[in-house]
Design an enzyme around this catalytic site. Structure first.
Site, PDB file in Angstrom:
ATOM      1  N   ASP A   5       1.289  -1.333   0.168  1.00  0.00           N
ATOM      2  CA  ASP A   5       0.322  -0.269  -0.313  1.00  0.00           C
ATOM      3  C   ASP A   5       0.690   1.309   0.303  1.00  0.00           C
ATOM      4  OD1 ASP A   5      -3.092  -1.615   2.499  1.00  0.00           O
ATOM      5  OD2 ASP A   5      -2.320  -1.071   0.221  1.00  0.00           O
TER       6      ASP A   5
ATOM      7  N   THR B 233      -7.878  -5.487  -0.192  1.00  0.00           N
ATOM      8  CA  THR B 233      -6.376  -5.976   0.364  1.00  0.00           C
ATOM      9  C   THR B 233      -6.660  -7.487   1.402  1.00  0.00           C
ATOM     10  OG1 THR B 233      -6.993  -3.650   1.541  1.00  0.00           O
ATOM     11  CG2 THR B 233      -5.638  -5.015   2.481  1.00  0.00           C
TER      12      THR B 233
HETATM   13  N1  LIG Z   1     -18.362  -1.945   5.482  1.00  0.00           N
HETATM   14  C1  LIG Z   1     -17.669  -1.947   4.007  1.00  0.00           C
HETATM   15  N2  LIG Z   1     -19.139  -1.315   4.162  1.00  0.00           N
HETATM   16  C2  LIG Z   1     -18.533  -1.409   1.708  1.00  0.00           C
HETATM   17  N3  LIG Z   1     -17.343  -0.883   1.619  1.00  0.00           N
HETATM   18  C3  LIG Z   1     -16.155  -0.998   2.650  1.00  0.00           C
HETATM   19  C4  LIG Z   1     -16.881  -1.247   4.142  1.00  0.00           C
HETATM   20  N4  LIG Z   1     -15.714  -1.292   4.635  1.00  0.00           N
HETATM   21  C5  LIG Z   1     -14.659  -0.827   3.543  1.00  0.00           C
HETATM   22  N5  LIG Z   1     -15.293  -0.601   2.191  1.00  0.00           N
HETATM   23  C6  LIG Z   1     -14.661  -0.585   1.129  1.00  0.00           C
HETATM   24  O1  LIG Z   1     -14.359  -1.404  -0.041  1.00  0.00           O
HETATM   25  C7  LIG Z   1     -13.598  -1.781  -0.597  1.00  0.00           C
HETATM   26  C8  LIG Z   1     -13.486  -2.928  -1.148  1.00  0.00           C
HETATM   27  O2  LIG Z   1     -14.927  -3.563  -1.259  1.00  0.00           O
HETATM   28  P1  LIG Z   1     -14.775  -5.261  -2.322  1.00  0.00           P
HETATM   29  O3  LIG Z   1     -16.156  -4.760  -3.352  1.00  0.00           O
HETATM   30  O4  LIG Z   1     -13.188  -5.231  -3.103  1.00  0.00           O
HETATM   31  O5  LIG Z   1     -15.156  -6.216  -1.093  1.00  0.00           O
HETATM   32  S1  LIG Z   1     -14.611  -7.039  -0.839  1.00  0.00           S
HETATM   33  O6  LIG Z   1     -12.996  -7.600  -0.423  1.00  0.00           O
HETATM   34  O7  LIG Z   1     -15.274  -8.180  -2.097  1.00  0.00           O
HETATM   35  O8  LIG Z   1     -15.818  -8.232  -0.039  1.00  0.00           O
HETATM   36  C9  LIG Z   1     -12.526  -1.646   0.236  1.00  0.00           C
HETATM   37  O9  LIG Z   1     -10.737  -1.150  -0.329  1.00  0.00           O
HETATM   38  P2  LIG Z   1     -10.176  -1.431   0.232  1.00  0.00           P
HETATM   39  O10 LIG Z   1      -9.278  -0.716   1.652  1.00  0.00           O
HETATM   40  O11 LIG Z   1      -8.568  -0.592  -0.882  1.00  0.00           O
HETATM   41  O12 LIG Z   1      -9.397  -2.755   0.265  1.00  0.00           O
HETATM   42  C10 LIG Z   1     -12.659  -1.142   1.470  1.00  0.00           C
HETATM   43  O13 LIG Z   1     -12.660   1.146   1.042  1.00  0.00           O
END
Ligand SMILES: Nc1ncnc2c1ncn2[C@@H]1O[C@H](COP(=O)(O)OS(=O)(=O)O)[C@@H](OP(=O)(O)O)[C@H]1O
Ligand SMILES: [Mg+2]
Length: 381
Positions: free
Chosen positions: A52, A149
């Site tokens: 990151d 991540t």
């Molecule tokens: N509670 C909650 N609700 C919705 N979205 C959230 C939440 N928490 C985090 N995030 C954000 O979602 C990013 C990852 O989304 P994804 O669609 O890839 O999620 S997943 O891993 O497939 O479940 C993730 O991005 P990264 O932190 O860069 O991985 C977050 O920005």
């Protein structure tokens, strides 16, 4: 808007994202050689943070150098506080090492390396430069250094996302998808989780590691995909690019929708209900990160839906690059009320109505809006 207007910005952004893809792949390879224990250990998430911070540092450094502007406005996910702590000196040292290894390869991507390796303080400066909050006027780069991540740690899908916003509008987007091979339709086969397995042969990892970089410029009506750059080759720009388009399927019975893997990030039962009432028959495709937008743009799925829990505010870096790419590939992206996403109000997508949808066609989009309208009141969201 003429294509030539942003040709230089696009070239720099695509090159920087290619470099970031290579950096992330190297960090992942390091995870592989250290085995699974380290990755899963709760107290040891440093491999992720190394990627990151390092990606944020190289992209920030490249943008500042390329545009000769140390005040270039960058809105990005990571802050510098944690990394500056005295007790994390080792972590800062490994970020600095990773950054310098990556920047040393800049000429392979048609960019310039620093004259001399960066010191830790220059790395911190590059990371902390990305403290802009965007807004309705001016030019802002928007970066998610490692989106998804969880996918990254699992050896599954993740993305590097870079977009340029000008006067509140996304004018270009670049998505690096290091684990999304160029080959068409691969997402239709369930993508099993790649565990870090030390017995994995190098040829298997080679094929698996191949991914793509996707990009589009607003108003061009075209979106493009390039293969990642091979070990001892140079980036061919823009020769290696191939045009991509959204799916032409608009029969819900044949369509597939994709959504986040984690239930915590999107309400799976609500989206299942919406899909059912639209007449979808296929199982949802659950994919980490903005690779979901890439899948819509490439025609590997027809709809992407995300309904975060009430009160969660979506951040611009999780969507900006994906939205413009899907739109230029022929798709439609709106909130659940049918309005375009508003990138002009700072770090968050303020005023977002319930959820986000990216569709391959206006017809499916219309069906989606109707289905949400019909099922919202009975949902618990
Ligand atoms: N509670 C909650 N609700 C919705 N979205 C959230 C939440 N928490 C985090 N995030 C954000 O979602 C990013 C990852 O989304 P994804 O669609 O890839 O999620 S997943 O891993 O497939 O479940 C993730 O991005 P990264 O932190 O860069 O991985 C977050 O920005
Ligand atoms: Mg993200």
């Amino acid at each position: 808007m003429g294509d030539a207007n942003y040709a230089r910005e696009l070239g720099v952004a695509v090159r920087a994202v290619h470099m970031a893809c290579a950096l992330c792949q190297r960090v992942q390879a390091g995870l592989v050689s250290h085995g699974t224990g380290q990755v899963k250990s709760k107290d040891d998430d440093s491999p992720v943070t190394v990627a990151d911070w390092s990606v944020q540092a190289i992209v920030s450094w490249i943008l500042a150098e390329s545009f000769q502007d140390q005040n270039v406005s960058i809105v990005a996910e990571e802050d510098v506080q944690t990394l500056s702590k005295a007790e994390l000196a080792d972590l800062l040292a490994s970020v600095t090492k990773t950054v310098n290894e990556s920047l040393a390869e800049a000429p392979k991507y048609g960019l310039q390396s620093p004259k001399k390796a960066l010191g830790a303080s220059q790395v911190l400066e590059a990371i902390s430069r990305c403290n802009s909050t965007g807004g309705p006027t001016g030019r802002h780069w928007v970066l998610d250094p490692v989106d998804g991540t969880l996918g990254f740690v699992r050896g599954d899908q993740y993305a590097i996302a870079l977009a340029l916003i000008e006067d509140g509008k996304v004018i270009m987007g670049v998505l690096g998808c290091p684990n999304y091979p160029m080959k068409n339709g691969w997402l239709n086969h369930h993508h099993h989780h790649h565990q870090y397995d030390e017995s994995m042969s190098s040829s298997a990892t080679d094929t698996w590691e191949k991914g793509c970089v996707i990009y589009a410029q607003k108003g061009s009506g075209k979106a493009w995909m390039q293969p990642l750059v091979q070990q001892n080759k140079m980036l061919e720009w823009p020769n290696s690019a191939r045009q991509i388009k959204v799916s032409s399927i608009d029969d819900p019975g044949l369509a597939t929708f994709c959504e986040p893997v984690e239930k915590a990030n999107s309400n799976h039962s609500f989206t299942a209900g919406v899909a059912h009432s639209m007449g979808f028959k296929n199982q949802p495709l659950r994919v980490h990160s903005m690779v979901k937008y890439a899948a819509i743009a490439r025609g590997d799925a027809e709809i992407f839906m995300k309904f975060a829990r009430c009160g969660y505010k979506e951040k611009i870096w999780d969507h900006a690059a994906g939205v413009v790419i899907v739109e230029e590939a022929g798709g439609v992206v709106t909130d659940a009320g049918g309005r375009p996403l508003d990138f002009s109000r700072g770090t968050y997508l303020e005023g977002l109505d319930r959820g986000i949808v990216a569709c391959c066609s206006a017809k499916l989009h219309e069906g989606f809006i109707g289905a949400v309208y019909a099922s919202w009141d009975s949902s618990n969201l």
